[in-house]
Design a protein around this motif. Sequence first.
Motif, short mmCIF file in Angstrom:
data_model
loop_
_atom_site.label_atom_id
_atom_site.label_comp_id
_atom_site.label_asym_id
_atom_site.label_seq_id
_atom_site.Cartn_x
_atom_site.Cartn_y
_atom_site.Cartn_z
N VAL A 133 22.53 12.56 -16.34
CA VAL A 133 21.20 12.06 -15.98
C VAL A 133 20.82 12.71 -14.65
CG1 VAL A 133 19.83 10.04 -15.38
CG2 VAL A 133 21.54 9.90 -17.20
N GLY A 134 19.76 13.52 -14.68
CA GLY A 134 19.41 14.34 -13.52
C GLY A 134 20.01 15.73 -13.69
N ASP A 158 16.40 14.56 -17.87
CA ASP A 158 15.65 14.83 -16.64
C ASP A 158 14.23 14.33 -16.82
OD1 ASP A 158 16.63 16.80 -14.15
OD2 ASP A 158 14.48 16.46 -14.23
N ALA A 178 13.28 11.85 -19.70
CA ALA A 178 13.38 10.45 -19.26
C ALA A 178 12.01 9.79 -19.11
CB ALA A 178 14.13 10.37 -17.94
N LYS A 182 13.36 4.24 -21.27
CA LYS A 182 14.77 4.00 -21.57
C LYS A 182 15.03 3.83 -23.06
CE LYS A 182 16.89 0.04 -20.57
NZ LYS A 182 17.57 -1.02 -19.77
N THR A 203 25.65 10.27 -13.32
CA THR A 203 24.32 10.01 -12.77
C THR A 203 24.11 10.83 -11.50
OG1 THR A 203 24.43 7.74 -13.60
CG2 THR A 203 22.72 8.23 -11.98
N SER A 205 20.70 11.55 -10.55
CA SER A 205 19.35 11.21 -10.09
C SER A 205 19.39 9.94 -9.25
CB SER A 205 18.43 10.98 -11.29
OG SER A 205 17.19 10.41 -10.87
N HIS A 207 16.73 8.11 -8.73
CA HIS A 207 15.61 7.25 -9.14
C HIS A 207 16.13 5.83 -9.32
CE1 HIS A 207 12.45 5.49 -11.69
NE2 HIS A 207 11.66 6.41 -11.17
N THR A 209 15.85 3.60 -11.47
CA THR A 209 16.28 3.19 -12.81
C THR A 209 17.34 4.10 -13.41
OG1 THR A 209 14.53 4.47 -13.92
CG2 THR A 209 14.00 2.20 -13.26
N ALA A 210 17.75 5.15 -12.67
CA ALA A 210 18.63 6.17 -13.25
C ALA A 210 20.00 5.61 -13.64
CB ALA A 210 18.79 7.33 -12.28
N ALA A 214 21.61 5.51 -17.30
CA ALA A 214 22.88 6.19 -17.57
C ALA A 214 23.85 5.27 -18.30
CB ALA A 214 23.50 6.70 -16.28
#
Length: 318
Positions: A133-134, A158, A178, A182, A203, A205, A207, A209-210, A214
């Motif tokens: 994620v990211g 991303d 993303a 979700k 993970t 990112s 952010h 909510t990241a 994840a």
Amino acid sequence: MVQQGVFGTALPQIASHEGSGTVVAVGGAEAEKRGFKVGDRVMVGIPLHPCGSCHDCLGPETQTQYCTNLEGHVGVMTDGCFAEYVKADCRSTTPLPNEVSFLSAAPLACAGRTVWRAVLLAGLKKGEWLCIVGSGGGLGHLGLQFAKSLGLQIIGVDARDEGLALTKENGADVVVDARKGKEEAVKEVQSVTNGMGADATITLSDHPTAAGLACAVTKMHGTMVQIAQPDEVTIPFQEIIFRDIRIRGSLICSQEESSGMLKQIAEHGVTAKTVPFHGLDKVFELVDMVHGGKIQGKAVIIVDEQQIEDEKKLGAKF
């Protein structure tokens, strides 16, 4: 975070905790014992003067980077790599294989070390699914290549057009936007993993909510490795309690892990995508680009052009 005072750094201080270059002086018996000599090409070590006597220093080699009784970290609490000369500790500095270029090695000093260890901590076997994620940033594009070189199947997530493009470019088997939310991301991940979810997730990112996303795309009893450093990591309790997602944190690499990373790069051709700036007077242009959020990969300052020319004779290709 240095600028914001997170680390309590005494300013002014030379910035940048990532660097590579040529050894011009060796001090002390420890450096000589480890075989360092003038002329060696190296990736700079970030921890400076760990104590050598605490639980982490004496524990498993893979914990040595966690020493808290040290002088500081290069570019974080002591002068860093936006300079012609940098003082580094031999215990965390890693010799470069001839195949690995200075341009790649500089961002590998932190970004590469960090995401390499995250991939190792995921603990997956060849053919299993790793989600990042990211995936389209400086760490992400390296993580994709590392995972690919280890034979993993990869899902890249991303939320930027540039990041999604870089994710595809670096070999993700599945690319998830993303921005769709979700529920859609979970659906897309489960559709390629027999309804299970990714075997492990990293993970990158920060952010808000990241981390929750994840965990949601990870299979039950799977591992989520948290690398991003937002002020708070927010994860719904259901992911931890009802789905038994195991969460690990990680900090750069030990010396042994760093050497393993460079060996993997030399053998499999992992390349750091860089945006070079020529000369220390370009620092502010570099910072503006990075903060603008449009950069692909890592911005790098070339301080000494001659070193770049000299390494071509060695066959540096990654």
